[in-house]
Write an enzyme that holds these catalytic residues in place. Structure first.
Site, PDB file in Angstrom:
ATOM      1  N   ASP A 199       0.851  -1.195   0.000  1.00 39.91           N
ATOM      2  CA  ASP A 199       0.000   0.000   0.000  1.00 39.91           C
ATOM      3  C   ASP A 199       0.888   1.247   0.000  1.00 39.91           C
ATOM      4  OD1 ASP A 199      -2.284   1.891   0.910  1.00 39.91           O
ATOM      5  OD2 ASP A 199      -3.289  -0.049   0.804  1.00 39.91           O
ATOM      6  N   HIS A 231      -3.545   5.808   4.013  1.00 40.10           N
ATOM      7  CA  HIS A 231      -4.269   4.627   3.543  1.00 40.10           C
ATOM      8  C   HIS A 231      -3.603   3.336   3.994  1.00 40.10           C
ATOM      9  CE1 HIS A 231      -6.026   1.888   0.416  1.00 40.10           C
ATOM     10  NE2 HIS A 231      -7.048   2.711   0.479  1.00 40.10           N
ATOM     11  N   ASN A 329     -14.332   0.556  -5.624  1.00 40.33           N
ATOM     12  CA  ASN A 329     -15.368   1.451  -5.097  1.00 40.33           C
ATOM     13  C   ASN A 329     -16.072   2.245  -6.191  1.00 40.33           C
ATOM     14  OD1 ASN A 329     -14.278   0.676  -2.643  1.00 40.33           O
ATOM     15  ND2 ASN A 329     -13.194   2.589  -2.299  1.00 40.33           N
ATOM     16  N   SER A 403     -11.279  -1.055   0.282  1.00 38.02           N
ATOM     17  CA  SER A 403      -9.930  -1.037   0.865  1.00 38.02           C
ATOM     18  C   SER A 403      -9.946  -1.411   2.332  1.00 38.02           C
ATOM     19  CB  SER A 403      -9.312   0.365   0.733  1.00 38.02           C
ATOM     20  OG  SER A 403      -8.829   0.592  -0.556  1.00 38.02           O
TER      21      SER A 403
END
Length: 454
Positions: A199, A231, A329, A403
């Site tokens: 990530d 994130h 998403n 996520s």
């Protein structure tokens, strides 16, 4: 049609690419494949990941090498002209050890789906359908519909009614995600398991992780592992956070696991396939049994999955590593728009995770398994109002997305691996067999809500 500044698609609706290529080789005959690359396209002087520390190059090394093969995966990342790529494609037709050639994509963190301003229209959908509708209007529409549903079907909100502030259950001791997945009552903790999260990095100074075993590497040129985005820290917190954080609620699943941080996305949240593959190669070479990736690129209806990533997923499973990725998403379910599972989660050998609300209904943004050739949803997990760690000094944050669902499943996979000794495909089977079946289509939730072992 215009596109969002964060969209991984160009104005033509095609995936955004870097100009480099991914070349899939036969892992049993990598040297033969390299010779075929030379014979067909004149590609010489290919570096090997095994020659670098930790079996993977740094971000600077990855950027400086024109041709690099990841030995654990049998994939080369190559800078070449389109004519050379065509010559290599022709070699795949002749039955050489070169199996496939694909453009390298730009890949991004699958972000919180409720940004300020206007929501972008997915490529392939009319601009006037969505892109000109203000977020405040959509929020008002959504809230009005939810209010009506809650009045007509009060039982549907029972799960949400137990939540306090910050996505925690009413007594404040655990998050709702740990509650509904039964992670909070499991006797297992991920002890002895290695969980890699690929990530935006991790806040290595976060007080909730003092004393934990953390290995890290950056695959982004000019950036250290330290998370300048948030994130990655949030995802690592969900998958591997402490059982007893200094400030409740508890938000982490596999609290005794070893943490492997692969920074494959920049502090702006973007990266490329080469960096992702470098992180996967590093995780497999390091013996990580679970690899969590809350990243991706949008996929259009009818678009096939990547042959390169599908083979990487298969090869990882054979090595005892399960890759788990976010479904994406991009959907607007309140308008009847369901977008296909994102790349690379749409590969059949990579586990794709959808997002649920606290009432165990679908998150409106969660993508679905609508493409026939791969692209199925495998499991669902908590993905709305998820509380977890965040870089200091903020310390914690509550956000939403597939996520956030993905690291829940990564942590649960570590618990099942500890409980049963399962690895690779067997571990995949354990997760799907133990899932809690929901009264929702398998297109949306796969086998159901992921559950911890008792």
């Amino acid at each position: 049609m215009t596109t969002s500044g964060n969209s991984p698609y160009s104005s033509s609706g095609q995936p955004e690419t870097t100009g480099r290529y991914l070349v899939l080789l036969d892992t049993d005959n990598i040297d033969d494949g390299l010779r075929a690359m030379d014979d067909s396209a004149g590609i010489r002087h290919v570096a090997h990941s095994a020659d670098f520390r930790d079996h993977s190059p740094s971000g600077e090394q990855l950027a400086s090498e024109d041709s690099l093969v990841f030995d654990e995966l049998g994939v080369a990342v190559v800078t070449m002209e389109p004519g050379q790529a065509q010559a290599l494609n022709a070699a795949t037709m002749r039955g050489s050890s070169v199996i496939a050639v694909e453009p390298e994509r730009v890949v991004r963190a699958i972000e919180d789906p409720d940004p300020d301003g206007y929501l972008p229209a997915p490529p392939g959908f009319a601009e006037t359908d969505i892109i000109t509708i203000p977020v405040d209007y959509l929020k008002g529409y959504r809230d009005a519909v939810n209010h009506l549903v809650d009045r007509l079907l009060p039982k549907e909100q029972e799960a949400e009614s137990v939540l306090g502030r910050g996505g925690a259950v009413a007594d404040g001791s655990i998050t709702w995600g740990l509650d509904v997945t039964k992670a909070s009552t499991s006797q297992y903790s991920g002890l002895g398991l290695k969980v890699a999260v690929l990530d935006t990095g991790f806040d290595l100074t976060h007080p909730d992780f003092v004393g934990r075993a953390v290995s890290s590497k950056s695959f982004i040129e000019g950036e250290e592992v330290q998370d300048g985005n948030g994130h990655g820290t949030h995802c690592i917190g969900t998958a591997c956070g402490s059982k007893l954080p200094e400030i409740l609620p508890r938000y982490g699943v596999a609290y005794n696991s070893e943490i492997y941080v692969g920074k494959v996305l920049s502090n702006e949240g973007s990266g490329a396939d080469g960096g992702i593959l470098a992180g996967i190669n590093w995780a497999i070479a390091s013996g990580c049994q679970i690899i969590s990736m809350s990243l991706g690129a949008m996929v259009l209806p009818g678009q096939n999955h990547s042959a390169v990533y599908e083979n990487v997923g298969r090869r990882a499973l054979r090595r005892g590593s399960l890759i788990i990725a976010a479904a994406g998403n991009d959907s607007f379910r309140q308008f009847g728009v369901i977008v296909p599972v994102s790349h690379p989660a749409n590969c059949p050998s990579i586990m794709a995770i959808a997002a649920l609300r606290p009432n165990l209904k679908m998150a409106p943004f969660s993508n679905g398994g609508i493409n026939r050739n791969g692209g199925q949803i495998d499991l669902a997990a908590p993905g709305v109002d998820v509380y977890s760690s965040w870089p200091m000094p903020t310390r914690y944050s509550t956000i939403s997305g597939t996520s956030m669902a993905t690291p829940h499943v990564a942590g649960l996979a570590a618990l099942h691996a500890e409980a049963t000794g399962a690895r690779g495909r067997e571990l995949w089977a354990q997760l799907t067999q133990r899932a809690w079946r929901l009264s929702l289509p398998s297109r949306d939730v796969g086998s159901g809500l992921a559950q911890a072992p008792d």
